[in-house]
Write a protein that holds these residues in place. Sequence first.
Motif, mmCIF file in Angstrom:
data_model
loop_
_atom_site.group_PDB
_atom_site.id
_atom_site.type_symbol
_atom_site.label_atom_id
_atom_site.label_comp_id
_atom_site.label_asym_id
_atom_site.label_seq_id
_atom_site.Cartn_x
_atom_site.Cartn_y
_atom_site.Cartn_z
ATOM 1 N N LEU A 54 16.315 13.586 5.922
ATOM 2 C CA LEU A 54 14.577 13.105 5.670
ATOM 3 C C LEU A 54 14.996 12.202 4.400
ATOM 4 C CD1 LEU A 54 11.586 15.861 5.210
ATOM 5 C CD2 LEU A 54 12.013 13.820 6.277
ATOM 6 N N ALA A 55 16.275 12.839 3.720
ATOM 7 C CA ALA A 55 16.582 11.501 2.122
ATOM 8 C C ALA A 55 17.516 10.260 3.114
ATOM 9 C CB ALA A 55 17.160 11.953 1.297
ATOM 10 N N THR A 56 18.113 10.537 4.373
ATOM 11 C CA THR A 56 19.238 10.159 5.009
ATOM 12 C C THR A 56 18.095 9.559 6.493
ATOM 13 O OG1 THR A 56 19.687 11.572 6.627
ATOM 14 C CG2 THR A 56 20.801 11.580 4.262
ATOM 15 N N GLY A 57 17.514 10.064 6.354
ATOM 16 C CA GLY A 57 16.932 8.827 7.476
ATOM 17 C C GLY A 57 17.148 9.469 9.084
ATOM 18 N N ARG A 58 17.610 10.128 8.999
ATOM 19 C CA ARG A 58 17.958 10.179 10.725
ATOM 20 C C ARG A 58 17.593 11.608 11.136
ATOM 21 N NH1 ARG A 58 21.621 15.001 10.176
ATOM 22 N NH2 ARG A 58 21.879 15.408 7.629
ATOM 23 N N HIS A 59 17.239 12.386 12.013
ATOM 24 C CA HIS A 59 16.355 13.047 12.942
ATOM 25 C C HIS A 59 16.969 15.046 13.420
ATOM 26 C CE1 HIS A 59 13.476 15.064 15.022
ATOM 27 N NE2 HIS A 59 14.398 15.058 16.762
ATOM 28 N N LEU A 60 16.773 15.462 12.976
ATOM 29 C CA LEU A 60 17.247 17.227 12.912
ATOM 30 C C LEU A 60 16.483 17.592 14.151
ATOM 31 C CD1 LEU A 60 19.715 18.737 11.741
ATOM 32 C CD2 LEU A 60 17.736 19.939 10.427
ATOM 33 N N ASP A 61 17.502 17.918 14.713
ATOM 34 C CA ASP A 61 17.027 19.420 16.126
ATOM 35 C C ASP A 61 17.264 20.501 15.852
ATOM 36 O OD1 ASP A 61 15.233 18.047 19.183
ATOM 37 O OD2 ASP A 61 15.397 20.036 18.416
ATOM 38 N N ASN A 99 16.813 20.083 6.703
ATOM 39 C CA ASN A 99 15.564 18.874 7.002
ATOM 40 C C ASN A 99 15.210 17.693 5.306
ATOM 41 O OD1 ASN A 99 14.756 19.849 9.735
ATOM 42 N ND2 ASN A 99 13.308 21.371 8.824
ATOM 43 N N ALA A 100 15.829 18.772 4.553
ATOM 44 C CA ALA A 100 15.792 18.124 3.441
ATOM 45 C C ALA A 100 16.923 16.825 3.131
ATOM 46 C CB ALA A 100 15.755 18.711 1.575
ATOM 47 N N ARG A 101 17.893 16.873 3.734
ATOM 48 C CA ARG A 101 18.767 15.999 3.500
ATOM 49 C C ARG A 101 18.685 14.956 4.674
ATOM 50 N NH1 ARG A 101 23.460 19.725 4.176
ATOM 51 N NH2 ARG A 101 23.269 20.417 2.525
ATOM 52 N N GLU A 154 1.014 -1.275 -0.110
ATOM 53 C CA GLU A 154 0.076 0.159 -0.121
ATOM 54 C C GLU A 154 1.195 1.215 -0.094
ATOM 55 O OE1 GLU A 154 -3.232 -0.231 3.010
ATOM 56 O OE2 GLU A 154 -3.253 -1.762 2.881
ATOM 57 N N PRO A 155 0.554 2.383 -0.762
ATOM 58 C CA PRO A 155 1.477 3.161 -0.932
ATOM 59 C C PRO A 155 0.677 4.015 0.520
ATOM 60 C CG PRO A 155 -0.732 3.888 -1.893
ATOM 61 C CD PRO A 155 -0.545 2.302 -1.110
ATOM 62 N N LEU A 156 2.681 4.569 0.992
ATOM 63 C CA LEU A 156 2.262 5.273 2.228
ATOM 64 C C LEU A 156 1.200 6.493 2.282
ATOM 65 C CD1 LEU A 156 6.512 5.902 2.935
ATOM 66 C CD2 LEU A 156 5.035 4.762 4.718
ATOM 67 N N PRO A 157 0.326 7.065 3.566
ATOM 68 C CA PRO A 157 -0.313 7.621 3.633
ATOM 69 C C PRO A 157 -0.003 8.963 3.348
ATOM 70 C CG PRO A 157 -0.407 7.559 5.182
ATOM 71 C CD PRO A 157 1.010 6.655 4.513
ATOM 72 N N TRP A 158 1.471 9.916 3.289
ATOM 73 C CA TRP A 158 2.007 10.590 2.990
ATOM 74 C C TRP A 158 3.288 10.790 2.377
ATOM 75 C CZ3 TRP A 158 2.155 8.096 8.050
ATOM 76 C CH2 TRP A 158 3.710 7.552 8.058
ATOM 77 N N ASP A 159 3.330 12.291 1.797
ATOM 78 C CA ASP A 159 5.413 12.202 1.247
ATOM 79 C C ASP A 159 6.013 12.896 2.417
ATOM 80 O OD1 ASP A 159 6.990 12.605 -0.149
ATOM 81 O OD2 ASP A 159 6.360 14.442 -1.621
ATOM 82 N N ALA A 160 6.766 12.314 3.469
ATOM 83 C CA ALA A 160 7.632 13.336 4.023
ATOM 84 C C ALA A 160 8.431 14.197 3.641
ATOM 85 C CB ALA A 160 8.774 12.187 4.247
ATOM 86 N N GLY A 161 8.199 14.731 1.737
ATOM 87 C CA GLY A 161 8.945 16.208 1.761
ATOM 88 C C GLY A 161 7.514 17.048 1.296
ATOM 89 N N LEU A 162 6.746 16.977 1.540
ATOM 90 C CA LEU A 162 6.017 17.654 1.389
ATOM 91 C C LEU A 162 6.127 18.131 3.355
ATOM 92 C CD1 LEU A 162 2.827 16.183 -0.821
ATOM 93 C CD2 LEU A 162 4.186 17.841 -1.591
ATOM 94 N N GLN A 163 5.771 17.986 4.021
ATOM 95 C CA GLN A 163 5.956 18.603 5.316
ATOM 96 C C GLN A 163 7.160 19.396 5.492
ATOM 97 O OE1 GLN A 163 7.144 15.543 8.255
ATOM 98 N NE2 GLN A 163 6.706 17.140 9.894
#
Length: 111
Positions: free
Chosen positions: A78-85, A74-76, A6-15
């Motif tokens: 999201l692409a690598t799957g790490r957290h940015l705070d 943030n874009a980087r 099933e496709p994901l319900p959101w696009d992480a890049g849109l956030q």
Amino acid sequence: MSQDEEPLPWDAGLQNERTGLAWQRTMLSGLASGLILARLLAEVSLTLAILTGVVSLGAAAAFGWVALRRFRLNARALATGRHLDDARPAALASGLLVLTALAAVGYVLLA
């Protein structure tokens, strides 16, 4: 993607895109507020008006640079799957708000 997935319900890049646009709107409204205040101060003190305008332009430029940098980080992340705070953009927005409020108080006291 296969038929079973099933496709994901959101696009992480849109956030990230929405957040970047929100920071741009905040920067522009802060700049507009500072320049309007500088225009009002011009009737009371030209020196204070110029100082307020220059500070508003500088703060908006710094805010824009931080927001753009934050968007890219943030874009980087999201692409690598790490957290940015990072709280620097929020601190800069708070500083811009305090500077605008201080200039407004100066206008009220001098007018």
